[in-house]
Design an enzyme around this catalytic site. Structure first.
Site, PDB file in Angstrom:
ATOM      1  N   HIS A   1      -3.298   7.184   2.752  1.00 19.76           N
ATOM      2  CA  HIS A   1      -3.699   5.875   2.229  1.00 19.76           C
ATOM      3  C   HIS A   1      -5.083   5.529   2.767  1.00 19.76           C
ATOM      4  O   HIS A   1      -5.350   5.679   3.964  1.00 19.76           O
ATOM      5  CB  HIS A   1      -2.677   4.820   2.647  1.00 19.76           C
ATOM      6  CG  HIS A   1      -3.126   3.420   2.397  1.00 19.76           C
ATOM      7  ND1 HIS A   1      -3.613   3.002   1.181  1.00 19.76           N
ATOM      8  CD2 HIS A   1      -3.167   2.336   3.227  1.00 19.76           C
ATOM      9  CE1 HIS A   1      -3.924   1.717   1.258  1.00 19.76           C
ATOM     10  NE2 HIS A   1      -3.672   1.298   2.479  1.00 19.76           N
TER      11      HIS A   1
ATOM     12  N   ASN B   1     -10.274   0.138  -0.187  1.00 14.67           N
ATOM     13  CA  ASN B   1      -8.812   0.162  -0.203  1.00 14.67           C
ATOM     14  C   ASN B   1      -8.328  -0.469  -1.505  1.00 14.67           C
ATOM     15  O   ASN B   1      -8.423  -1.673  -1.693  1.00 14.67           O
ATOM     16  CB  ASN B   1      -8.269  -0.608   1.004  1.00 14.67           C
ATOM     17  CG  ASN B   1      -6.747  -0.608   1.067  1.00 14.67           C
ATOM     18  OD1 ASN B   1      -6.072  -0.135   0.166  1.00 14.67           O
ATOM     19  ND2 ASN B   1      -6.206  -1.156   2.142  1.00 14.67           N
TER      20      ASN B   1
ATOM     21  N   CYS C   1       0.810  -1.222   0.000  1.00 13.51           N
ATOM     22  CA  CYS C   1       0.000   0.000   0.000  1.00 13.51           C
ATOM     23  C   CYS C   1       0.844   1.274   0.000  1.00 13.51           C
ATOM     24  O   CYS C   1       0.311   2.366  -0.236  1.00 13.51           O
ATOM     25  CB  CYS C   1      -0.943   0.003   1.193  1.00 13.51           C
ATOM     26  SG  CYS C   1      -2.144  -1.349   1.159  1.00 13.51           S
TER      27      CYS C   1
END
Length: 361
Positions: free
Chosen positions: A257, A287, A117
């Site tokens: 994020h 996500n 990520c």
């Protein structure tokens, strides 16, 4: 010639048409809209279906095509393509090579970067370094993931978290005081047990046993990851702000994020940033791993003004995390005004649709 910096000059994005909402998710696994919203903050997520396209390269290709249309940049003017992804189409060739071929970028070289990520955050720094070297003038940095390809839809704790999508930015060399000004990046190598995919690599190659044991999906220990993400991203954001004289009064946007709405608000809150200065799209994007930061830029681009001060931050497997400071280089509203409805190809969702969805949510 003065000091060379790297500035973003355009943004492109793509998400699949199919939307998996919490109501449908509750028919797949034992969960509910209330449970998901309270713990994660996700209402809907986009899923790439095989009949629409194949692999993360399809989504990145669509994003790059859109970027080239928006910026009117000639394909042959692109010198490098970096693709931050954890879900490449293949072990080899690279996703970047497929995107370059699909988009006719005849003068570009490229490669993939894998930092989970945190991948796009790191790729921005790498791209900026190429431009600062003076050897390159114009590059593209992509971030995205086909997360549904490695999501275990029998695990109620992880499957509501993830969605599919990709976005990209054009970066160009400049001698003006805009662009990526500073960065702070970390990896501690301590996160394997808490966040990983057990099988599929050279340490544990695919076999009938690994498939039967469902070891080719994301494994995450939510509490441990949550704790480290909050602490590590908060410390990185605070450190990058302090060494660049940034405060809650002059930071225009925090771009975190999109892992969990509670993490995002908590990280920004540590330096006093209110929620209306945080880029948030986890509610309708989920996500997308390497795609979360550039998809935020793609969606929020009309609200960005030249000179805005942004702090990016991300946290991923490894553990890997960091923060960077950027001064935005153009007025996004002017660019958005140039996008008529017919600008978007079939299967692409315009920003106008995003804002309509958010207003009606």
């Amino acid at each position: 010639m003065g000091k060379i910096n790297a500035v973003i000059t355009g943004v492109g994005g793509y998400v699949p048409d199919y939307i998996l909402d919490n109501e449908e998710m509750s028919t797949i696994v034992d969960t509910s809209d209330e449970w998901i919203m309270e713990r994660i903050g996700v209402k809907t997520r986009h899923i790439l279906k095989p009949e629409q396209g194949s692999g993360v390269s399809y989504m990145m290709t669509r994003a790059v095509e859109q970027l080239l249309r928006k910026t009117k940049a000639a394909p042959e003017s692109i010198e490098l393509v970096l693709c931050a992804t954890t879900t490449p189409d293949y072990h080899f060739p690279s996703t970047a090579s497929i995107v370059i071929g699909n988009c006719g970028l005849t003068n570009a070289f490229g490669y993939d970067m894998e930092a989970a990520c945190a991948g796009f955050l790191y790729a921005l720094e790498a791209g900026a370094a190429y431009l600062r070297s003076g050897r390159y003038k114009r590059i593209i940095v992509c971030g995205g993931d086909h997360m549904s390809s490695m999501t275990n839809y029998q695990d109620r704790n992880t499957c509501p978290i993830f969605g599919d999508g990709a976005a990209c930015v054009m970066m160009e060399a400049t001698t003006e005081e805009y662009g990526l000004m500073d960065g702070l990046y970390h990896v501690d190598g301590k996160g394997y047990q808490h966040l990983h995919m057990e099988a599929g690599g050279s340490a544990k190659m695919p076999s009938h046993e690994t498939v039967d044991a469902r070891e080719h999906f994301v494994y995450q220990e939510g509490r441990s990851v949550y704790k480290h993400a909050v602490l590590d991203m908060s410390s990185a954001v605070k450190a990058i702000a302090e060494r660049n004289g940034l405060t809650k009064d002059n930071i225009d946007w925090v771009v975190p994020h999109q892992a969990n709405i509670n993490i995002e608000v908590s990280v920004a809150g540590r330096i006093g940033i209110s929620q209306d200065h945080i880029m948030i799209n986890i509610d309708h994007m989920a996500n997308t791993s390497g795609g979360t930061l550039p998809l935020c830029l793609w969606e929020y681009e009309p609200r960005l003004r030249k000179g805005d001060k942004l702090i990016f931050t991300a946290f991923g497997a490894g553990f890997s995390w960091g923060a960077s400071y950027m001064i935005w280089g153009y007025d996004g509203a002017e660019e958005a005004a140039k996008e008529p409805a017919e600008f978007y190809k079939e299967g692409e969702i315009s920003r106008q649709e995003w804002y309509a969805r958010r207003r009606n949510a």
